[in-house]
Design a protein around this motif. Structure first.
Motif, PDB file in Angstrom:
ATOM      1  N   ARG A  14       0.823  -1.215   0.000  1.00  0.00           N
ATOM      2  CA  ARG A  14       0.000   0.000   0.000  1.00  0.00           C
ATOM      3  C   ARG A  14       0.859   1.269   0.000  1.00  0.00           C
ATOM      4  O   ARG A  14       0.424   2.328  -0.457  1.00  0.00           O
ATOM      5  N   GLU A  15       2.103   1.140   0.486  1.00  0.00           N
ATOM      6  CA  GLU A  15       2.972   2.320   0.507  1.00  0.00           C
ATOM      7  C   GLU A  15       3.696   2.520  -0.822  1.00  0.00           C
ATOM      8  O   GLU A  15       3.767   3.640  -1.321  1.00  0.00           O
ATOM      9  N   PHE A  16       4.271   1.454  -1.407  1.00  0.00           N
ATOM     10  CA  PHE A  16       5.019   1.696  -2.649  1.00  0.00           C
ATOM     11  C   PHE A  16       4.160   1.559  -3.909  1.00  0.00           C
ATOM     12  O   PHE A  16       4.577   1.918  -5.002  1.00  0.00           O
ATOM     13  N   LYS A  17       2.950   1.039  -3.760  1.00  0.00           N
ATOM     14  CA  LYS A  17       1.891   1.113  -4.777  1.00  0.00           C
ATOM     15  C   LYS A  17       2.291   0.601  -6.177  1.00  0.00           C
ATOM     16  O   LYS A  17       2.222   1.342  -7.162  1.00  0.00           O
ATOM     17  N   PRO A  18       2.688  -0.656  -6.282  1.00  0.00           N
ATOM     18  CA  PRO A  18       2.870  -1.202  -7.640  1.00  0.00           C
ATOM     19  C   PRO A  18       1.521  -1.280  -8.344  1.00  0.00           C
ATOM     20  O   PRO A  18       0.476  -1.416  -7.698  1.00  0.00           O
ATOM     21  N   LYS A  19       1.533  -1.218  -9.651  1.00  0.00           N
ATOM     22  CA  LYS A  19       0.254  -1.321 -10.378  1.00  0.00           C
ATOM     23  C   LYS A  19      -0.353  -2.716 -10.213  1.00  0.00           C
ATOM     24  O   LYS A  19      -1.571  -2.866 -10.070  1.00  0.00           O
ATOM     25  N   VAL A  20       0.508  -3.741 -10.269  1.00  0.00           N
ATOM     26  CA  VAL A  20       0.073  -5.128 -10.075  1.00  0.00           C
ATOM     27  C   VAL A  20       1.035  -5.788  -9.091  1.00  0.00           C
ATOM     28  O   VAL A  20       2.250  -5.606  -9.195  1.00  0.00           O
ATOM     29  N   VAL A  21       0.503  -6.547  -8.146  1.00  0.00           N
ATOM     30  CA  VAL A  21       1.357  -7.287  -7.227  1.00  0.00           C
ATOM     31  C   VAL A  21       0.950  -8.752  -7.228  1.00  0.00           C
ATOM     32  O   VAL A  21      -0.240  -9.082  -7.190  1.00  0.00           O
ATOM     33  N   TYR A  22       1.973  -9.610  -7.288  1.00  0.00           N
ATOM     34  CA  TYR A  22       1.786 -11.051  -7.142  1.00  0.00           C
ATOM     35  C   TYR A  22       2.298 -11.467  -5.765  1.00  0.00           C
ATOM     36  O   TYR A  22       3.494 -11.285  -5.468  1.00  0.00           O
ATOM     37  N   PRO A  23       1.459 -12.039  -4.901  1.00  0.00           N
ATOM     38  CA  PRO A  23       2.012 -12.704  -3.724  1.00  0.00           C
ATOM     39  C   PRO A  23       2.669 -14.008  -4.159  1.00  0.00           C
ATOM     40  O   PRO A  23       2.064 -14.811  -4.881  1.00  0.00           O
ATOM     41  N   TYR A  24       3.931 -14.199  -3.817  1.00  0.00           N
ATOM     42  CA  TYR A  24       4.643 -15.436  -4.151  1.00  0.00           C
ATOM     43  C   TYR A  24       5.469 -15.825  -2.939  1.00  0.00           C
ATOM     44  O   TYR A  24       5.449 -15.131  -1.925  1.00  0.00           O
ATOM     45  N   HIS A  25       6.155 -16.980  -3.001  1.00  0.00           N
ATOM     46  CA  HIS A  25       6.898 -17.428  -1.823  1.00  0.00           C
ATOM     47  C   HIS A  25       5.970 -17.297  -0.609  1.00  0.00           C
ATOM     48  O   HIS A  25       6.326 -16.712   0.412  1.00  0.00           O
ATOM     49  N   SER A  26       4.756 -17.862  -0.743  1.00  0.00           N
ATOM     50  CA  SER A  26       3.687 -17.566   0.222  1.00  0.00           C
ATOM     51  C   SER A  26       3.029 -18.815   0.781  1.00  0.00           C
ATOM     52  O   SER A  26       1.888 -18.756   1.236  1.00  0.00           O
ATOM     53  N   ARG A  27       3.745 -19.929   0.762  1.00  0.00           N
ATOM     54  CA  ARG A  27       3.157 -21.198   1.216  1.00  0.00           C
ATOM     55  C   ARG A  27       2.577 -21.065   2.619  1.00  0.00           C
ATOM     56  O   ARG A  27       3.240 -20.613   3.551  1.00  0.00           O
ATOM     57  N   GLY A  28       1.279 -21.420   2.748  1.00  0.00           N
ATOM     58  CA  GLY A  28       0.627 -21.384   4.046  1.00  0.00           C
ATOM     59  C   GLY A  28       0.045 -20.045   4.427  1.00  0.00           C
ATOM     60  O   GLY A  28      -0.572 -19.920   5.495  1.00  0.00           O
ATOM     61  N   SER A  29       0.203 -19.022   3.585  1.00  0.00           N
ATOM     62  CA  SER A  29      -0.301 -17.688   3.916  1.00  0.00           C
ATOM     63  C   SER A  29      -1.742 -17.523   3.454  1.00  0.00           C
ATOM     64  O   SER A  29      -2.184 -18.172   2.497  1.00  0.00           O
ATOM     65  N   ASP A  30      -2.454 -16.628   4.114  1.00  0.00           N
ATOM     66  CA  ASP A  30      -3.847 -16.341   3.781  1.00  0.00           C
ATOM     67  C   ASP A  30      -3.871 -15.258   2.705  1.00  0.00           C
ATOM     68  O   ASP A  30      -3.830 -14.058   3.007  1.00  0.00           O
ATOM     69  N   LEU A  31      -3.944 -15.669   1.453  1.00  0.00           N
ATOM     70  CA  LEU A  31      -3.880 -14.709   0.349  1.00  0.00           C
ATOM     71  C   LEU A  31      -5.178 -13.933   0.193  1.00  0.00           C
ATOM     72  O   LEU A  31      -5.170 -12.817  -0.340  1.00  0.00           O
ATOM     73  N   ASP A  32      -6.271 -14.507   0.671  1.00  0.00           N
ATOM     74  CA  ASP A  32      -7.522 -13.730   0.679  1.00  0.00           C
ATOM     75  C   ASP A  32      -7.389 -12.548   1.626  1.00  0.00           C
ATOM     76  O   ASP A  32      -7.837 -11.429   1.320  1.00  0.00           O
ATOM     77  N   ALA A  33      -6.770 -12.776   2.772  1.00  0.00           N
ATOM     78  CA  ALA A  33      -6.559 -11.689   3.725  1.00  0.00           C
ATOM     79  C   ALA A  33      -5.621 -10.641   3.140  1.00  0.00           C
ATOM     80  O   ALA A  33      -5.841  -9.426   3.305  1.00  0.00           O
TER      81      ALA A  33
END
Length: 258
Positions: free
Chosen positions: A220-239
């Motif tokens: 939210r601070e550096f504001k990329p136009k598109v962000v991919y969550p990766y290296h995220s095993r076990g994380s809540d991507l909906d959150a």
């Protein structure tokens, strides 16, 4: 010589002559590499294609070049895919660096870009193909602008995993677009200070990188136009998607990394 013998000899000579005139059979052309599939981003010099592989590993294609990021797992994950022109390695951990995989997939013209710690961990046979880039340094490889961004832990109980200066994140400039690959990092000041990023790849898994909340706050601070969550095993991507929200102009894309 009898007429019959003469006739047979003549036919044989003609046959040999005709055989000699025939062109040798053409060799079958090598099988074409499968085109890279994935999300497409338009640049001033053609499409940038993003192709997730697994966890921290992915490929990008641009301007006839194929970029591998942290290739591990042997050759099987890359069967049928274009061979690498550039390989970026972020860190020495096994989910980012595997020397056997690099040895198997490298081509004569491939350039490997790494921090010094990664080069030191490579076998001598790969040293000539490897270009070291330290945090803050910039270079250009295959018309791709590269800047090494620090990646490290800042939470006291996680400092043991990634010290500052050992690994690299990368900002790539391709056809006027800027792509940020964070590597293994928390929400460090260098990430938060980034600007004009078109596509970002941001990790979020514990204990090695950061929480979903940290990742969303930094995005939210550096504001990329598109962000991919990766290296995220076990994380809540909906959150993560919910926390990033839609009010700062960032699109979250959840790709098939697992």
């Amino acid at each position: 010589m009898s007429k019959a013998r003469f006739f047979i000899s003549a036919v044989a000579a003609i046959s040999l002559s005709m055989s000699a005139c025939k062109s040798p059979p053409e060799e079958a052309p090598p099988p074409e590499e499968a085109p890279l599939s994935g999300d497409v981003f338009q640049t001033s010099r053609g499409d940038l294609i993003v192709h997730p592989v697994n966890h921290a590993t992915f490929l990008m294609s641009w301007a006839g070049k194929t970029i591998y990021v942290d290739p591990v797992g042997g050759t099987e994950p890359f069967q049928g895919l274009p061979t690498p022109d550039v390989i970026l390695v972020t860190d020495i951990h096994g989910d980012h660096l595997n020397a056997d995989t690099l040895t198997a997939i490298i081509q004569p013209e491939t350039v490997i870009v790494t921090p010094q710690a990664v080069r030191d961990a490579l076998p001598p046979a790969l040293h000539e193909a490897t270009q070291v880039l330290a945090n803050g340094e910039k270079t250009s490889v295959a018309d791709i602008g590269l800047e090494a961004i620090p990646m490290y832990n800042i939470t006291p109980e996680r400092l043991q995993y990634h010290e500052k200066g050992r690994g690299n994140g990368y900002v790539l400039t391709v056809g006027g677009k800027r792509v940020y690959i964070a590597g293994d990092t928390e929400d460090i000041p260098e990430m938060r200070a980034l600007r004009d990023i078109d596509v970002a790849f941001v990790p979020m898994n514990l204990p090695y990188t950061m929480t979903v909340e940290q990742a969303a706050s930094a995005v939210r601070e550096f504001k990329p136009k598109v962000v991919y969550p990766y290296h995220s095993r076990g994380s809540d991507l909906d959150a993560f998607t919910r926390l990033v929200g839609t009010d700062v102009g960032v699109e979250v894309r959840v790709a098939n990394w697992y």
